[in-house]
Design an enzyme around this catalytic site. Structure first.
Site, short mmCIF file in Angstrom:
data_model
loop_
_atom_site.label_atom_id
_atom_site.label_comp_id
_atom_site.label_asym_id
_atom_site.label_seq_id
_atom_site.Cartn_x
_atom_site.Cartn_y
_atom_site.Cartn_z
N ASP A 24 -10.60 -37.95 6.57
CA ASP A 24 -10.37 -36.77 5.71
C ASP A 24 -10.58 -37.00 4.21
OD1 ASP A 24 -9.69 -35.87 8.21
OD2 ASP A 24 -7.64 -35.30 7.73
N LYS A 129 -11.66 -31.83 12.90
CA LYS A 129 -10.43 -31.82 13.69
C LYS A 129 -9.47 -30.76 13.16
CE LYS A 129 -8.31 -35.60 11.01
NZ LYS A 129 -7.19 -34.88 10.41
N CYS A 162 -2.42 -37.65 7.91
CA CYS A 162 -3.50 -37.75 8.90
C CYS A 162 -3.86 -39.19 9.26
CB CYS A 162 -4.71 -36.97 8.42
SG CYS A 162 -4.38 -35.20 8.40
N1 TIU Z 1 -5.57 -35.15 5.93
C1 TIU Z 1 -4.26 -34.98 5.74
O1 TIU Z 1 -3.51 -35.92 5.52
N2 TIU Z 1 -3.79 -33.66 5.73
C2 TIU Z 1 -2.72 -33.23 5.00
O2 TIU Z 1 -2.36 -32.06 5.03
N3 TIU Z 1 -2.11 -34.15 4.19
C3 TIU Z 1 -1.11 -33.93 3.30
O3 TIU Z 1 -0.59 -34.90 2.76
N4 TIU Z 1 -0.75 -32.69 3.00
#
Ligand code: TIU
Length: 221
Positions: A24, A129, A162
């Protein structure tokens, strides 16, 4: 078997079954105007992981080893976005709303794409995802099985959301998981530190952790 110096002890791996998972690294988390900022976070903090993540990515590419990228995003019709996720908290903009980088966290929008510094190369698998873990409702697990992978190195954002969720999913599925500690970041430094600690605690209950230099050193053999 080669071993990467790590916590809580050395990470043994076979080169033929080693892969890199980049979680991500999207504009929506790292750049102003995206999902991370709408949640009230100072997104500039995440940029600290970029230089180490670039070195890690180059090392895997130079070694000819598989690289996977994930993007947290949803279908434009929001059919894969449960109300429990859309309605969470009190963000300035919700998932699917229009922001300065297009619709927040929606597949195909500029904000949902990976930052240019770490952009996927042709041939690298990109997994979209809908959840925090990369295995949930995706073909990620099938890719790992079809390539015969067993040892996974993780980088990405955010550490405790994530990245940690995906490492736990991978651990439950029998993969040996190593977190690259300087190639991951959180909006909350104390959460990153706690996540690293809890991954390696109890004899590596979830996996191993080390810095990118140790991984590059081992790949250069
Ligand atoms: N990719 C991921 O970690 N999604 C989130 O929403 N992370 C946050 O820390 N908000």
């Amino acid at each position: 078997m080669p071993v990467i110096k790590a916590q809580p002890f050395g990470f043994p791996f076979e080169t033929k079954s080693l892969g890199l998972v980049m979680i991500d690294f999207q504009r929506d988390f790292v750049e102003p105007g995206g999902f991370g900022e709408t949640l009230g976070n100072d997104v500039s903090q995440l940029r600290a992981a970029i230089p180490a993540a670039q070195r890690l990515l180059s090392a895997f590419r130079n070694a000819g080893l598989p690289v996977f990228h994930t993007r947290e995003c949803h279908r434009p019709d929001l059919s894969d976005l449960p109300p429990s996720k859309r309605n969470r908290g009190a963000p300035k903009l919700r998932i699917g709303d229009i922001g300065p980088m297009g619709r927040i966290l929606i597949a195909g929008e500029p904000g949902a794409d990976i930052i240019p510094e770490l952009y996927p190369a042709p041939g690298e698998v990109v997994i979209d995802k809908p959840g925090k873990g990369a295995f949930f409702a995706t073909e990620f697990g099938d890719h790992l099985v079809s390539r015969g992978l067993q040892h996974l190195v993780f980088a990405g954002v955010t550490t405790e959301v994530c990245v940690q969720t995906t490492m736990r999913e991978a651990n439950d599925r029998g993969y040996d998981c190593l977190l690259a500690t300087d190639a991951t970041q959180s909006y909350f430094p104390q959460f990153k530190a706690a996540t690293v600690d809890m991954i390696v605690a109890q004899g590596g209950i979830v996996g191993w952790a080390t810095d990118v230099d140790r991984i590059v050193e081992a790949l250069n053999g």
